[in-house]
Scaffold this motif. Sequence first.
Motif, PDB file in Angstrom:
ATOM      1  N   THR A 127      -5.777  -2.687   3.824  1.00  0.00           N
ATOM      2  CA  THR A 127      -4.319  -2.636   3.613  1.00  0.00           C
ATOM      3  C   THR A 127      -3.643  -1.950   4.797  1.00  0.00           C
ATOM      4  N   TRP A 128      -2.303  -2.028   4.804  1.00  0.00           N
ATOM      5  CA  TRP A 128      -1.495  -1.295   5.791  1.00  0.00           C
ATOM      6  C   TRP A 128      -1.149   0.092   5.234  1.00  0.00           C
ATOM      7  N   GLY A 129      -1.872   0.508   4.211  1.00  0.00           N
ATOM      8  CA  GLY A 129      -1.504   1.716   3.459  1.00  0.00           C
ATOM      9  C   GLY A 129      -0.828   1.233   2.194  1.00  0.00           C
ATOM     10  N   GLY A 130      -1.070   1.937   1.065  1.00  0.00           N
ATOM     11  CA  GLY A 130      -0.479   1.467  -0.183  1.00  0.00           C
ATOM     12  C   GLY A 130      -1.027   0.113  -0.572  1.00  0.00           C
ATOM     13  N   VAL A 131      -0.139  -0.773  -1.025  1.00  0.00           N
ATOM     14  CA  VAL A 131      -0.596  -2.054  -1.555  1.00  0.00           C
ATOM     15  C   VAL A 131      -0.253  -3.231  -0.638  1.00  0.00           C
ATOM     16  N   ALA A 132       0.162  -2.949   0.594  1.00  0.00           N
ATOM     17  CA  ALA A 132       0.464  -4.043   1.534  1.00  0.00           C
ATOM     18  C   ALA A 132      -0.853  -4.549   2.123  1.00  0.00           C
ATOM     19  N   TRP A 133      -1.281  -5.713   1.656  1.00  0.00           N
ATOM     20  CA  TRP A 133      -2.586  -6.275   2.003  1.00  0.00           C
ATOM     21  C   TRP A 133      -2.604  -6.731   3.457  1.00  0.00           C
ATOM     22  N   ASN A 134      -3.667  -6.422   4.183  1.00  0.00           N
ATOM     23  CA  ASN A 134      -3.821  -6.868   5.572  1.00  0.00           C
ATOM     24  C   ASN A 134      -4.341  -8.314   5.587  1.00  0.00           C
ATOM     25  N   THR A 135      -4.337  -8.937   6.765  1.00  0.00           N
ATOM     26  CA  THR A 135      -4.863 -10.307   6.829  1.00  0.00           C
ATOM     27  C   THR A 135      -6.335 -10.280   7.255  1.00  0.00           C
ATOM     28  N   PRO A 136      -7.104 -11.285   6.824  1.00  0.00           N
ATOM     29  CA  PRO A 136      -8.537 -11.302   7.158  1.00  0.00           C
ATOM     30  C   PRO A 136      -8.789 -11.322   8.671  1.00  0.00           C
TER      31      PRO A 136
END
Length: 247
Positions: A127-136
Amino acid sequence: MTQPTPTQLEPMPGDWRRALAVVAHPDDLEYGCSAAIAAWTDEGRDVAYVLATRGEAGIDTLAPEECAPLREREQRASAAVVGVSEVEFLGHRDGVVEYGSALRRDIAAAIRRHRPELVVTLNHRDTWGGVAWNTPDHVAVGRATLDAAADAGNRWIFPELTEQGLEPWNGVRWVAVAGSSSPTHAVDAAPGFERAVRSLLEHRTYIEVLTDQDPETYVRGFLTGFTRAAGERFGGKPAVTFELFGR
Ligand SMILES: [Zn+2]
């Protein structure tokens, strides 16, 4: 009651000459990092870029074969604004970059070609921190870059590289991860800020699809907010932050 001062970030080390930034996509460095790169090239340091993909899956209205050369052109223009003339594309497929030995080998080869002391990459966490999902792609390229910094120095992990004349390079001292939710270090964003704005604006086709706003208003607003938030932990100065891994 006064708020406690948040833990302050350290300035980035300054005793190095060459950096190599390795990211997944065109625009990954311009979304936040390029003010630091402008400051470094101003100081006479060499910085080169390696992109795992050509960003060909990034624009919904453009087929990959039309999109790739356009994004490659925009990336080269955007690098030139911050004093970076060497931009390489590894040709992995946008959106489905796979973490593994092929990616590690390609990045280790780039590290051996450029012989940097500092390697820069983008957030490799889920994640970017918290619940913001990163990309594969970011996760795969970030992790592979952290690994390849060591692989580049080992003669026996990818012997085919030595056979191609790429001698091991043991000189990487740090890997700096941009966009980390656990930063440790920072660079003053003020000196390079205007060039960072122009550098991100060079991704014009991508930005025009992304937002209905005037591109410059959008870019300036994004980078102002991004560097100001980071600055809360850097003496109140606008900043670009990194999580620094030593070797
Ligand atoms: Zn990206």
